[in-house]
Motif scaffolding. Sequence first.
Motif, PDB file in Angstrom:
ATOM      1  N   LYS A 188      56.648  51.335  31.533  1.00 44.44           N
ATOM      2  CA  LYS A 188      55.295  51.847  31.771  1.00 44.44           C
ATOM      3  C   LYS A 188      54.692  51.250  33.044  1.00 44.44           C
ATOM      4  CE  LYS A 188      54.176  52.981  26.970  1.00 44.44           C
ATOM      5  NZ  LYS A 188      55.567  52.973  26.519  1.00 44.44           N
ATOM      6  N   THR A 217      54.361  60.712  29.108  1.00 40.34           N
ATOM      7  CA  THR A 217      53.236  59.801  28.895  1.00 40.34           C
ATOM      8  C   THR A 217      52.246  59.981  30.043  1.00 40.34           C
ATOM      9  OG1 THR A 217      54.273  57.971  30.105  1.00 40.34           O
ATOM     10  CG2 THR A 217      54.743  58.140  27.742  1.00 40.34           C
ATOM     11  N   HIS A 255      51.105  57.801  32.171  1.00 40.89           N
ATOM     12  CA  HIS A 255      51.153  56.811  33.245  1.00 40.89           C
ATOM     13  C   HIS A 255      51.410  57.402  34.631  1.00 40.89           C
ATOM     14  CE1 HIS A 255      52.062  54.801  29.422  1.00 40.89           C
ATOM     15  NE2 HIS A 255      51.483  53.748  29.944  1.00 40.89           N
TER      16      HIS A 255
END
Length: 319
Positions: A266, A210, A212
């Motif tokens: 996250k 991802t 992040h």
Amino acid sequence: MENKLYVSPSPHIHGGDSISKNMYGVLIALVPAFLVSLYFFGLGALIVTVASVFFCVLFEYLIQKFLMKKETTIYDGSAILTGVLLAFNLPSNLPVWIIAIGALAAIGIGKMSFGGLGNNIFNPALTGRIFLLISFPAQMTTWPVVGQMTSYADATTGATVLSLMNEGALDKMPTLSDMLVGNMGGSLGEVSALALLLGMFYMLWKKIITWHVPVSIFVTVFIFTGIMHLVNPVQYASPFVHLLSGGLMLGAIFMATDYVTSPMSKSGMIVYGVGIGILTTVIRLFGSYPEGMSFAIFIMNGVTPLINSYMKPKHFGGK
């Protein structure tokens, strides 16, 4: 009686992911950086990469077969990936015997001493690199000049962007375009920011990682180095130079995003990425080592269990 209902433990729906699928997906994402390393460093890049992969796979097989006495996992791609990432963190003229020691440290200390894949606290490839950097500082900081077709052991060496920054020689640094494509000295897999970004976009597309962790690192480094550049542009380089130089791209995209050693949630990933960005900036600007990315990730790997304990992902069906 023929239509029996079999009840098994969860999860009951399989997403199609597997260890080998993700490992080989990351290896595909590393192909552009590998091709660039072959173009700029020639035979040396190939020798270092092949040797690193060979020794990592060999040591994992030997440790699992004869010390742990369990089924080997050399086909899941994790040892190959560790070998490639270790190679990408090494100079292209490093002797093979030093590469073997680094591979043993990566697999033996960084991975198998904790029980194997999924149990290690620190990124194995980073463990190997830091071990070599401390044990062989001269060989690990001797960088071949790009574009040489000579024997990798006889290559002419030169300064990297980070060493020039550390010496205050900002006027001797390569252009941003050269840094983007990889026309500069450094570890063989870290020089081309463009190739590494292509790998990142591929992994984002395939949902292997991802955004992040890498984005939080990039933003943090850009902000803090930008502030220092505004304060004293003569002493401190542009934030764009910091983003495109050293192991920042390689570390942020391919090493800090390691599933095992990074946070699960996250929000935890963002805290983790900000921590890496701050530590990298502090070490680069004020430390004795020109590069701080490896140490920053290594330190934040150790903080990951604490982040996970305070920032747990929401359980399925929870609010």
